[in-house]
Design a protein around this motif. Structure first.
Motif: not given
Ligand code: GLN
Length: 274
Positions: A42-68
């Motif tokens: 928690d000592s490195t916790q920062e809160t950025a005032s960035v605008t994201t697609v859904t407020e309060g969330k960072l939405t990541m698009a991926t393809n989950a067939t790619f281990p690891p």
């Protein structure tokens, strides 16, 4: 035939300077859908005032067939990218949301404003740089060739005239099509489907990134990797072109995680040193 795709990732970073990381609240949210909730700092916790697609969330698009890098463990998407993204979200005071889709849809999703970023073991390439911006690189990728153990394909040159399985619009697809011709390349939507086609004898070889290739060879009897690698690459996170505020905030968080050893520790956890 061997291509060395050495891109200077520093060059793809934005030059504009923006102050995206002003302190707002100290509220912390835990990234969902990952297994990375241990090791909180928690000592490195920062809160950025960035605008994201859904407020309060960072939405990541991926393809989950790619281990690891990204794959399902039960209903959860886990892996190197999922864990790094969770740490980035934590630093930005956002909740991570992972959206699973075909690899081929990730850049479109980011560009249409449906996801904030694409993170999918994605290689920085000159062509992609025309459509998206990238973070700094956080990992190296290598394209390799998987064949059956008893295959007569012993080197990259032996691929000439053979049927090569690839994942649609990956760099493996792009290089193989370039080098061996469209007619010799069969495209699949999922990495796992390329390997299935190989085990079923529908293709003679698969060109794919080394880390998932090693997992697939371990999971499927009778497969092996060729000794020689096909291309060297850099993985980075992509953003909608011009979304410099979010790109800078994520990139700053990523660089902190690289500098304090978190990224390497996550990679080492999934890919033990040889
Ligand atoms: N590194 C490859 C690319 O970016 C493959 C990524 C993937 O299949 N997830 O094209």
């Amino acid at each position: 035939m061997k291509k060395i795709f050495a891109l200077l990732c520093a060059a793809c970073m934005l030059t504009a300077s923006l102050s995206a990381c002003s302190q707002a609240s100290s509220e912390s949210s835990t990234a969902s859908n990952t297994a990375s909730d241990t090791n909180k700092d928690d000592s490195t916790q920062e809160t950025a005032s960035v605008t994201t697609v859904t407020e309060g969330k960072l939405t990541m698009a991926t393809n989950a067939t790619f281990p690891p890098y990204e794959y399902y463990d039960g209903n959860d998407i886990v892996g190197i990218d999922a864990e790094i993204a969770a740490k980035i979200a934590e630093k930005l005071g956002l909740e991570l949301e992972i959206q699973d889709m075909e690899f081929n849809s990730i850049i479109t999703s980011v560009n249409q404003g449906k996801a904030d970023m694409g993170m999918a073991g994605m290689t920085v390439s000159e062509d992609r740089l025309k459509n998206v911006d990238f973070s700094d690189s956080y990992a190296k990728g290598v394209q390799v060739v998987i064949v059956k153990e008893d295959s007569d394909i012993k080197s990259i040159d032996d691929l000439t005239g053979k049927k090569i399985g690839v994942q649609l619009n990956t760099t493996g697809d792009i290089y193989a099509t370039d080098d061996f011709g469209k007619d010799n390349v069969q495209q699949f939507n999922k990495a796992t489907d390329t390997v299935l086609a190989l085990t079923q004898g529908k293709v003679d070889a698969v060109i794919i990134d080394k880390a998932p290739a090693e997992v697939f060879v371990q999971q499927n009897e009778g497969l092996k990797l060729l000794d020689s690698s096909y291309a060297d690459e850099d993985y980075a996170i992509c953003f909608k072109k011009g979304n410099t505020e979010l790109q800078k905030a994520v990139n700053d968080a990523l660089n902190e995680l690289i500098e304090d050893g978190t990224v390497q520790a996550i990679i080492d956890k999934y890919i033990p040193a040889e």
